[in-house]
Design a protein around this motif. Sequence first.
Motif, PDB file in Angstrom:
ATOM      1  N   VAL A   1       0.792  -1.197   0.061  1.00  0.00           N
ATOM      2  CA  VAL A   1      -0.203   0.065  -0.064  1.00  0.00           C
ATOM      3  C   VAL A   1       0.946   1.447   0.018  1.00  0.00           C
ATOM      4  N   ARG A   2       0.635   2.069  -0.893  1.00  0.00           N
ATOM      5  CA  ARG A   2       1.225   3.468  -0.923  1.00  0.00           C
ATOM      6  C   ARG A   2       0.310   4.711  -0.327  1.00  0.00           C
ATOM      7  N   THR A   3       0.848   5.213   0.701  1.00  0.00           N
ATOM      8  CA  THR A   3      -0.236   6.208   1.197  1.00  0.00           C
ATOM      9  C   THR A   3       0.320   7.602   0.715  1.00  0.00           C
ATOM     10  N   ASN A   4      -0.394   8.584   0.591  1.00  0.00           N
ATOM     11  CA  ASN A   4      -0.158   9.749   0.224  1.00  0.00           C
ATOM     12  C   ASN A   4      -0.047  10.958   0.805  1.00  0.00           C
ATOM     13  N   SER A   5      -0.743  10.920   2.070  1.00  0.00           N
ATOM     14  CA  SER A   5      -0.768  11.932   2.821  1.00  0.00           C
ATOM     15  C   SER A   5      -0.648  11.596   4.355  1.00  0.00           C
ATOM     16  N   ARG A   6      -0.380  12.494   5.375  1.00  0.00           N
ATOM     17  CA  ARG A   6       0.087  12.367   6.763  1.00  0.00           C
ATOM     18  C   ARG A   6      -1.162  11.235   7.176  1.00  0.00           C
ATOM     19  N   GLU A   7      -2.401  11.628   6.906  1.00  0.00           N
ATOM     20  CA  GLU A   7      -3.311  10.668   7.320  1.00  0.00           C
ATOM     21  C   GLU A   7      -4.320  10.529   6.494  1.00  0.00           C
ATOM     22  N   GLU A   8      -4.715   9.162   6.290  1.00  0.00           N
ATOM     23  CA  GLU A   8      -5.377   8.793   4.906  1.00  0.00           C
ATOM     24  C   GLU A   8      -6.077   7.247   5.164  1.00  0.00           C
ATOM     25  N   ILE A   9      -7.196   7.132   4.834  1.00  0.00           N
ATOM     26  CA  ILE A   9      -7.864   5.771   4.781  1.00  0.00           C
ATOM     27  C   ILE A   9      -7.853   5.319   3.454  1.00  0.00           C
ATOM     28  N   VAL A  10      -7.221   4.112   3.098  1.00  0.00           N
ATOM     29  CA  VAL A  10      -7.162   3.416   1.794  1.00  0.00           C
ATOM     30  C   VAL A  10      -8.121   2.227   1.993  1.00  0.00           C
ATOM     31  N   ASP A  11      -9.057   2.176   0.974  1.00  0.00           N
ATOM     32  CA  ASP A  11      -9.976   0.955   0.864  1.00  0.00           C
ATOM     33  C   ASP A  11      -9.214  -0.154   0.086  1.00  0.00           C
ATOM     34  N   LEU A  12      -9.210  -1.346   0.864  1.00  0.00           N
ATOM     35  CA  LEU A  12      -8.522  -2.332   0.432  1.00  0.00           C
ATOM     36  C   LEU A  12      -9.362  -3.409   0.205  1.00  0.00           C
ATOM     37  N   THR A  13     -10.730  -3.335   0.163  1.00  0.00           N
ATOM     38  CA  THR A  13     -11.620  -4.286  -0.023  1.00  0.00           C
ATOM     39  C   THR A  13     -11.539  -5.437  -0.967  1.00  0.00           C
ATOM     40  N   ASP A  14     -11.450  -4.651  -2.241  1.00  0.00           N
ATOM     41  CA  ASP A  14     -11.310  -5.570  -3.730  1.00  0.00           C
ATOM     42  C   ASP A  14      -9.883  -6.116  -3.621  1.00  0.00           C
ATOM     43  N   GLN A  15      -8.774  -5.583  -3.210  1.00  0.00           N
ATOM     44  CA  GLN A  15      -7.564  -6.162  -3.189  1.00  0.00           C
ATOM     45  C   GLN A  15      -7.669  -7.366  -2.153  1.00  0.00           C
ATOM     46  N   VAL A  16      -8.317  -7.332  -1.268  1.00  0.00           N
ATOM     47  CA  VAL A  16      -8.232  -8.554  -0.045  1.00  0.00           C
ATOM     48  C   VAL A  16      -9.180  -9.374  -0.896  1.00  0.00           C
ATOM     49  N   GLY A  17     -10.186  -9.124  -1.380  1.00  0.00           N
ATOM     50  CA  GLY A  17     -11.143 -10.066  -2.289  1.00  0.00           C
ATOM     51  C   GLY A  17     -10.298 -10.860  -3.475  1.00  0.00           C
ATOM     52  N   ALA A  18      -9.532 -10.203  -3.982  1.00  0.00           N
ATOM     53  CA  ALA A  18      -8.701 -10.740  -4.992  1.00  0.00           C
ATOM     54  C   ALA A  18      -7.847 -11.753  -4.425  1.00  0.00           C
ATOM     55  N   ALA A  19      -7.229 -11.416  -3.439  1.00  0.00           N
ATOM     56  CA  ALA A  19      -6.012 -12.379  -2.818  1.00  0.00           C
ATOM     57  C   ALA A  19      -6.729 -13.539  -2.073  1.00  0.00           C
ATOM     58  N   LEU A  20      -8.085 -13.440  -1.825  1.00  0.00           N
ATOM     59  CA  LEU A  20      -8.832 -14.521  -1.341  1.00  0.00           C
ATOM     60  C   LEU A  20      -8.926 -15.329  -2.638  1.00  0.00           C
ATOM     61  N   SER A  21      -9.311 -15.015  -3.628  1.00  0.00           N
ATOM     62  CA  SER A  21      -9.637 -15.808  -4.746  1.00  0.00           C
ATOM     63  C   SER A  21      -8.234 -16.506  -5.316  1.00  0.00           C
ATOM     64  N   ARG A  22      -7.106 -15.994  -5.031  1.00  0.00           N
ATOM     65  CA  ARG A  22      -5.928 -16.510  -5.369  1.00  0.00           C
ATOM     66  C   ARG A  22      -5.452 -17.526  -4.537  1.00  0.00           C
ATOM     67  N   ALA A  23      -5.845 -17.328  -3.067  1.00  0.00           N
ATOM     68  CA  ALA A  23      -5.498 -18.425  -2.153  1.00  0.00           C
ATOM     69  C   ALA A  23      -6.386 -19.329  -2.148  1.00  0.00           C
ATOM     70  N   GLY A  24      -7.539 -19.522  -2.837  1.00  0.00           N
ATOM     71  CA  GLY A  24      -8.513 -20.652  -3.031  1.00  0.00           C
ATOM     72  C   GLY A  24      -9.255 -21.132  -1.833  1.00  0.00           C
ATOM     73  N   LEU A  25      -9.412 -20.273  -0.814  1.00  0.00           N
ATOM     74  CA  LEU A  25     -10.150 -20.525   0.511  1.00  0.00           C
ATOM     75  C   LEU A  25     -11.409 -20.327   0.005  1.00  0.00           C
ATOM     76  N   VAL A  26     -12.329 -21.562   0.479  1.00  0.00           N
ATOM     77  CA  VAL A  26     -13.641 -21.505   0.156  1.00  0.00           C
ATOM     78  C   VAL A  26     -14.651 -21.130   1.564  1.00  0.00           C
ATOM     79  N   GLU A  27     -14.122 -21.769   2.536  1.00  0.00           N
ATOM     80  CA  GLU A  27     -14.861 -21.878   3.926  1.00  0.00           C
ATOM     81  C   GLU A  27     -13.714 -21.447   4.992  1.00  0.00           C
ATOM     82  N   GLY A  28     -13.976 -20.438   5.779  1.00  0.00           N
ATOM     83  CA  GLY A  28     -12.815 -20.316   6.885  1.00  0.00           C
ATOM     84  C   GLY A  28     -12.801 -18.820   7.188  1.00  0.00           C
ATOM     85  N   LEU A  29     -11.477 -18.563   7.482  1.00  0.00           N
ATOM     86  CA  LEU A  29     -11.154 -17.227   7.915  1.00  0.00           C
ATOM     87  C   LEU A  29     -10.198 -16.587   7.234  1.00  0.00           C
TER      88      LEU A  29
END
Lengths: 140, 140, 140
Positions: A6-34
Amino acid sequence: MITLEVRTNSREEIVDLTDQVGAALSRAGLVEGLCHLFVPHTTAGIAIHENADPDVKRDILMALDKLVPDDPAFRHAEGNSAAHIKSILSGASASLPVSGGRLELGTWGGIYFCEFDGPRRRKLHLSFAGTDQGGEPLFL
Amino acid sequence: MITLEVRTNSREEIVDLTDQVGAALSRAGLVEGLCHLFVPHTTAGIAIHENADPDVKRDILMALDKLVPDDPAFRHAEGNSAAHIKSILSGASASLPVSGGRLELGTWGGIYFCEFDGPRRRKLHLSFAGTDQGGEPLFL
Amino acid sequence: MITLEVRTNSREEIVDLTDQVGAALSRAGLVEGLCHLFVPHTTAGIAIHENADPDVKRDILMALDKLVPDDPAFRHAEGNSAAHIKSILSGASASLPVSGGRLELGTWGGIYFCEFDGPRRRKLHLSFAGTDQGGEPLFL
């Protein structure tokens, strides 16, 4: 473990990573769990939060700033103690359920990376534990 | 589950347990996966934080004290409501990734046991989930 | 995953779900491992807290209200930004150790569902990871 950059651009900033985490989940191949999230930094945090209205991000940063303003009584030499405390308040880790191969975040839930001492290059570690499509144990 | 014993010496104190958790991880034999921390007390908490500068510990306790001062409006008979609230703010649990048999805490990360109502004897429960050196599932 | 349904009756309210989570644990059949809690809402949270004295619940809600009062500077159109920030402070997830088929919550520990923008119908997702009575891996 899968690590997102993650590259942040300000002193304080919130970056939405929902889509990236979802893509990583697909790559991982986890179907049920955490899916476990961990921020390996002490002046950043993670929050599960509403990703519908951009004003929510602003309100979160403003409220945390009012809660933990810069304080001349802080002694830490780097001068970023407020960022450390905000990191503790938001938290370094979170555990999200995965069902049917998807994050169970709720209707409005998004994964927010919270930068309190940027701009910087940051990481978010993702760990997966559960079962794959064949029902076999999967740890990543 | 492996349980660490912690003795605190002051009303408020941060105890760095990074080394003890690392030693327990070695004993558990987990190579890839997660180490889950849980504080089974309601007036203490856990924080992942910077262990380089001792002033950070002091700044954290001071900032939490300013956030949640003792308040005559608190009704809880034991008089330690502020400690309960601080425990909620810092949190009772955390999940840390383990890779190659080591905690992935980041450069500055340390595991801080936060005492808010000491001195007391305290516990920290550690649970491990993942795979061992042979790649077999390991739960402890 | 097992999902508990929670109905809250006030704007702000703490609901003790310790017994319901214990019952779900029995149904799941987990003997050693972890029970992960996740709140799929952005104006509610989870806290592990003392369930002995009802005044503690009141003190928690009062303290969070003093920490994050309604603020005219909030911009989020729905007017519930304070509830969003309280949700971040208490947290959306927690991981509890399970040993011998029981939650290891400590003497006074209870599982508190924290409603900050009710009354509403709410959910709490429970995920289980560990081993069953026969020592076999169990994910639910």
